[in-house]
Design a protein around this motif. Structure first.
Motif, PDB file in Angstrom:
ATOM      1  N   ASP A 228       0.852  -1.194   0.000  1.00 50.61           N
ATOM      2  CA  ASP A 228       0.000   0.000   0.000  1.00 50.61           C
ATOM      3  C   ASP A 228       0.882   1.235   0.000  1.00 50.61           C
ATOM      4  O   ASP A 228       1.409   1.622   1.045  1.00 50.61           O
ATOM      5  N   PRO A 229       1.071   1.888  -1.157  1.00 52.94           N
ATOM      6  CA  PRO A 229       1.970   3.042  -1.242  1.00 52.94           C
ATOM      7  C   PRO A 229       1.472   4.275  -0.501  1.00 52.94           C
ATOM      8  O   PRO A 229       2.200   5.265  -0.385  1.00 52.94           O
ATOM      9  N   MET A 230       0.244   4.238   0.009  1.00 49.95           N
ATOM     10  CA  MET A 230      -0.273   5.358   0.785  1.00 49.95           C
ATOM     11  C   MET A 230       0.169   5.288   2.240  1.00 49.95           C
ATOM     12  O   MET A 230      -0.019   6.248   2.994  1.00 49.95           O
ATOM     13  N   LYS A 231       0.764   4.157   2.643  1.00 48.68           N
ATOM     14  CA  LYS A 231       1.230   3.990   4.011  1.00 48.68           C
ATOM     15  C   LYS A 231       2.753   4.059   4.075  1.00 48.68           C
ATOM     16  O   LYS A 231       3.433   3.767   3.102  1.00 48.68           O
ATOM     17  N   MET A 232       3.250   4.441   5.236  1.00 44.22           N
ATOM     18  CA  MET A 232       4.686   4.330   5.482  1.00 44.22           C
ATOM     19  C   MET A 232       4.932   2.900   5.962  1.00 44.22           C
ATOM     20  O   MET A 232       4.677   2.564   7.112  1.00 44.22           O
ATOM     21  N   ASN A 233       5.404   2.065   5.055  1.00 42.79           N
ATOM     22  CA  ASN A 233       5.538   0.638   5.321  1.00 42.79           C
ATOM     23  C   ASN A 233       6.882   0.246   5.915  1.00 42.79           C
ATOM     24  O   ASN A 233       7.110  -0.928   6.202  1.00 42.79           O
ATOM     25  N   GLY A 234       7.746   1.207   6.078  1.00 41.74           N
ATOM     26  CA  GLY A 234       9.056   0.939   6.641  1.00 41.74           C
ATOM     27  C   GLY A 234       9.955   2.132   6.424  1.00 41.74           C
ATOM     28  O   GLY A 234       9.502   3.239   6.111  1.00 41.74           O
ATOM     29  N   CYS A 235      11.240   1.916   6.583  1.00 38.57           N
ATOM     30  CA  CYS A 235      12.213   2.979   6.355  1.00 38.57           C
ATOM     31  C   CYS A 235      13.522   2.351   5.921  1.00 38.57           C
ATOM     32  O   CYS A 235      13.714   1.130   6.017  1.00 38.57           O
ATOM     33  N   ALA A 236      14.420   3.192   5.454  1.00 36.19           N
ATOM     34  CA  ALA A 236      15.717   2.700   4.987  1.00 36.19           C
ATOM     35  C   ALA A 236      16.800   3.707   5.330  1.00 36.19           C
ATOM     36  O   ALA A 236      16.549   4.916   5.434  1.00 36.19           O
ATOM     37  N   ALA A 252      21.232  -5.971  12.410  1.00 37.22           N
ATOM     38  CA  ALA A 252      20.637  -6.332  13.695  1.00 37.22           C
ATOM     39  C   ALA A 252      19.550  -5.339  14.090  1.00 37.22           C
ATOM     40  O   ALA A 252      18.475  -5.732  14.573  1.00 37.22           O
ATOM     41  N   VAL A 253      19.813  -4.052  13.880  1.00 33.30           N
ATOM     42  CA  VAL A 253      18.836  -3.006  14.219  1.00 33.30           C
ATOM     43  C   VAL A 253      17.584  -3.133  13.354  1.00 33.30           C
ATOM     44  O   VAL A 253      16.453  -3.114  13.858  1.00 33.30           O
ATOM     45  N   CYS A 254      17.775  -3.250  12.047  1.00 31.75           N
ATOM     46  CA  CYS A 254      16.632  -3.322  11.135  1.00 31.75           C
ATOM     47  C   CYS A 254      15.816  -4.587  11.349  1.00 31.75           C
ATOM     48  O   CYS A 254      14.576  -4.552  11.344  1.00 31.75           O
ATOM     49  N   ARG A 255      16.489  -5.705  11.536  1.00 29.24           N
ATOM     50  CA  ARG A 255      15.781  -6.983  11.670  1.00 29.24           C
ATOM     51  C   ARG A 255      14.952  -7.005  12.942  1.00 29.24           C
ATOM     52  O   ARG A 255      13.783  -7.412  12.931  1.00 29.24           O
ATOM     53  N   TRP A 256      15.534  -6.569  14.066  1.00 29.41           N
ATOM     54  CA  TRP A 256      14.775  -6.584  15.314  1.00 29.41           C
ATOM     55  C   TRP A 256      13.578  -5.643  15.238  1.00 29.41           C
ATOM     56  O   TRP A 256      12.466  -6.004  15.640  1.00 29.41           O
ATOM     57  N   THR A 257      13.790  -4.428  14.723  1.00 27.11           N
ATOM     58  CA  THR A 257      12.699  -3.464  14.636  1.00 27.11           C
ATOM     59  C   THR A 257      11.554  -3.995  13.786  1.00 27.11           C
ATOM     60  O   THR A 257      10.384  -3.901  14.156  1.00 27.11           O
ATOM     61  N   ALA A 258      11.895  -4.566  12.642  1.00 24.71           N
ATOM     62  CA  ALA A 258      10.869  -5.081  11.732  1.00 24.71           C
ATOM     63  C   ALA A 258      10.129  -6.273  12.331  1.00 24.71           C
ATOM     64  O   ALA A 258       8.898  -6.375  12.218  1.00 24.71           O
ATOM     65  N   GLN A 259      10.868  -7.170  12.968  1.00 21.11           N
ATOM     66  CA  GLN A 259      10.236  -8.393  13.470  1.00 21.11           C
ATOM     67  C   GLN A 259       9.530  -8.186  14.811  1.00 21.11           C
ATOM     68  O   GLN A 259       8.463  -8.769  15.051  1.00 21.11           O
ATOM     69  N   ALA A 260      10.101  -7.346  15.673  1.00 20.21           N
ATOM     70  CA  ALA A 260       9.513  -7.152  17.003  1.00 20.21           C
ATOM     71  C   ALA A 260       8.382  -6.130  16.993  1.00 20.21           C
ATOM     72  O   ALA A 260       7.427  -6.262  17.764  1.00 20.21           O
ATOM     73  N   LEU A 261       8.476  -5.128  16.126  1.00 23.33           N
ATOM     74  CA  LEU A 261       7.501  -4.038  16.134  1.00 23.33           C
ATOM     75  C   LEU A 261       6.606  -4.016  14.904  1.00 23.33           C
ATOM     76  O   LEU A 261       5.624  -3.277  14.874  1.00 23.33           O
ATOM     77  N   GLY A 262       6.965  -4.791  13.875  1.00 24.94           N
ATOM     78  CA  GLY A 262       6.223  -4.750  12.623  1.00 24.94           C
ATOM     79  C   GLY A 262       5.204  -5.862  12.474  1.00 24.94           C
ATOM     80  O   GLY A 262       4.928  -6.622  13.418  1.00 24.94           O
ATOM     81  N   GLU A 263       4.643  -5.935  11.275  1.00 18.65           N
ATOM     82  CA  GLU A 263       3.660  -6.966  10.923  1.00 18.65           C
ATOM     83  C   GLU A 263       4.224  -7.742   9.727  1.00 18.65           C
ATOM     84  O   GLU A 263       4.283  -7.220   8.625  1.00 18.65           O
ATOM     85  N   GLU A 264       4.671  -8.953   9.992  1.00 19.07           N
ATOM     86  CA  GLU A 264       5.350  -9.736   8.956  1.00 19.07           C
ATOM     87  C   GLU A 264       6.560  -8.963   8.426  1.00 19.07           C
ATOM     88  O   GLU A 264       6.840  -8.959   7.226  1.00 19.07           O
ATOM     89  N   GLY A 265       7.265  -8.310   9.334  1.00 20.09           N
ATOM     90  CA  GLY A 265       8.370  -7.444   8.929  1.00 20.09           C
ATOM     91  C   GLY A 265       9.654  -8.199   8.660  1.00 20.09           C
ATOM     92  O   GLY A 265       9.850  -9.338   9.091  1.00 20.09           O
ATOM     93  N   GLU A 266      10.543  -7.521   7.939  1.00 15.85           N
ATOM     94  CA  GLU A 266      11.861  -8.085   7.661  1.00 15.85           C
ATOM     95  C   GLU A 266      12.876  -6.959   7.520  1.00 15.85           C
ATOM     96  O   GLU A 266      12.549  -5.847   7.113  1.00 15.85           O
ATOM     97  N   GLY A 267      14.112  -7.252   7.879  1.00 19.35           N
ATOM     98  CA  GLY A 267      15.189  -6.287   7.742  1.00 19.35           C
ATOM     99  C   GLY A 267      16.355  -6.897   7.002  1.00 19.35           C
ATOM    100  O   GLY A 267      16.638  -8.095   7.164  1.00 19.35           O
ATOM    101  N   ARG A 268      17.027  -6.099   6.194  1.00 19.49           N
ATOM    102  CA  ARG A 268      18.181  -6.613   5.453  1.00 19.49           C
ATOM    103  C   ARG A 268      19.120  -5.467   5.120  1.00 19.49           C
ATOM    104  O   ARG A 268      18.724  -4.303   5.074  1.00 19.49           O
ATOM    105  N   VAL A 269      20.384  -5.824   4.894  1.00 14.62           N
ATOM    106  CA  VAL A 269      21.428  -4.869   4.527  1.00 14.62           C
ATOM    107  C   VAL A 269      22.156  -5.426   3.332  1.00 14.62           C
ATOM    108  O   VAL A 269      22.452  -6.630   3.264  1.00 14.62           O
ATOM    109  N   TYR A 270      22.462  -4.580   2.348  1.00 17.04           N
ATOM    110  CA  TYR A 270      23.160  -5.051   1.162  1.00 17.04           C
ATOM    111  C   TYR A 270      23.985  -3.926   0.561  1.00 17.04           C
ATOM    112  O   TYR A 270      23.717  -2.737   0.773  1.00 17.04           O
ATOM    113  N   ARG A 271      25.012  -4.332  -0.169  1.00 18.04           N
ATOM    114  CA  ARG A 271      25.879  -3.401  -0.875  1.00 18.04           C
ATOM    115  C   ARG A 271      25.308  -3.092  -2.258  1.00 18.04           C
ATOM    116  O   ARG A 271      24.879  -3.982  -2.971  1.00 18.04           O
TER     117      ARG A 271
END
Length: 274
Positions: A228-236, A252-271
């Motif tokens: 839903d592009p009308m919602k703030m679904n996360g951050c980067a 570690a920060v992104c994954r915990w925030t997404a999984q502990a505070l989100g709904e079916e959330g996920e966090g990842r880091v990439y180059r």
């Protein structure tokens, strides 16, 4: 412009941004002096008991839950320590913005330039920073200031965190990162962005890769599927010139925030490059 961060202070996005910022600062505040330029500093300190924060409830779903968490990653420790310092009692009544966090960890030889375009917010920021000899505040356009005031030599960190109310915020970020890196090829830039739809974010990353010749890293915190592009679904967080060693703490920060505070959330880091 009607954006006021008081409605959003201490939300999940602040946790990601400020935990990541403090992890980066911990790696930069040793050795030679550091210059930090903050393009959209805000007022620096937020009242979570005020009407704005209470109306949104975002702090309750963010920093309050983090402070109560038993198994949050150690990478949050600098942020939670700063919040406890501000709130010695059991309640979380105040939340530190980036100016508070940055000025609190900088050494005497470091320098901090905080820009805020809104006169009322800048007035509060200037009063908060009064007496700090190595801090300068400007009621000015932070994009223009970063491009013009980045030192050509030495260690530099530029924090870019606009409210994304203007259609040109994305291209101006790209222009500013390019200008900063052209002035100082060793400067590091930390950009915070909302995640609404994947195409907007991917388009920004493509533009940044085309414009900036620097190692690039992206850290995504998806609180829910980007449906839903009308919602703030996360951050980067997107970093130019970031060290490889920052990838693990950000994940570690992104994954915990997404999984502990989100709904079916996920966090990842990439180059992206580097």
């Amino acid at each position: 412009m009607n954006y006021r961060h008081a409605f959003h202070a201490g939300n999940f996005a602040d946790l990601v941004k400020h935990a990541g910022l403090l992890q980066l600062l911990a790696r930069l505040t040793s050795g030679p002096p550091l210059t930090v330029i903050d393009t959209h500093a805000g007022r620096g300190l937020y009242d979570l008991a005020g009407p704005e924060a209470r109306k949104s409830g975002e702090a309750e779903a963010g920093i309050v839950r983090l402070m109560r968490a038993d198994r949050a990653p150690a990478e949050f420790a600098p942020l939670t320590a700063a919040v406890r310092k501000l709130n010695p009692g059991p309640a979380v009544a105040r939340y530190p913005g980036s100016p508070w966090l940055i000025s609190d960890v900088l050494r005497r030889e470091d320098r901090y330039l905080a820009c805020e375009l809104r006169p009322d917010e800048h007035g509060a920021l200037k009063a908060l920073m009064r007496g700090k000899a190595n801090v300068e505040t400007l009621c000015a356009d932070g994009f223009e200031t970063a491009a013009a005031r980045t030192p050509p030599q030495g260690k530099v960190l530029v924090l870019i965190d606009p409210p994304f109310e203007r259609a040109d915020d994305y291209p101006r970020i790209v222009q500013t990162v390019r200008a900063v890196r052209r002035r100082n090829g060793q400067a590091q830039v930390l950009v915070w962005l909302p995640l609404k739809d994947l195409e907007t974010f991917d388009g920004f990353l493509r533009d940044l890769e085309d414009a900036v010749d620097a190692p690039l890293m992206a850290a995504e915190c998806r609180m829910r599927p980007l449906s839903d592009p009308m919602k703030m679904n996360g951050c980067a967080l997107v970093l130019a010139g970031a060290p490889d060693e920052l990838a693990s703490p950000l994940e570690a920060v992104c994954r915990w925030t997404a999984q502990a505070l989100g709904e079916e959330g996920e966090g990842r880091v990439y180059r992206l490059r580097g």
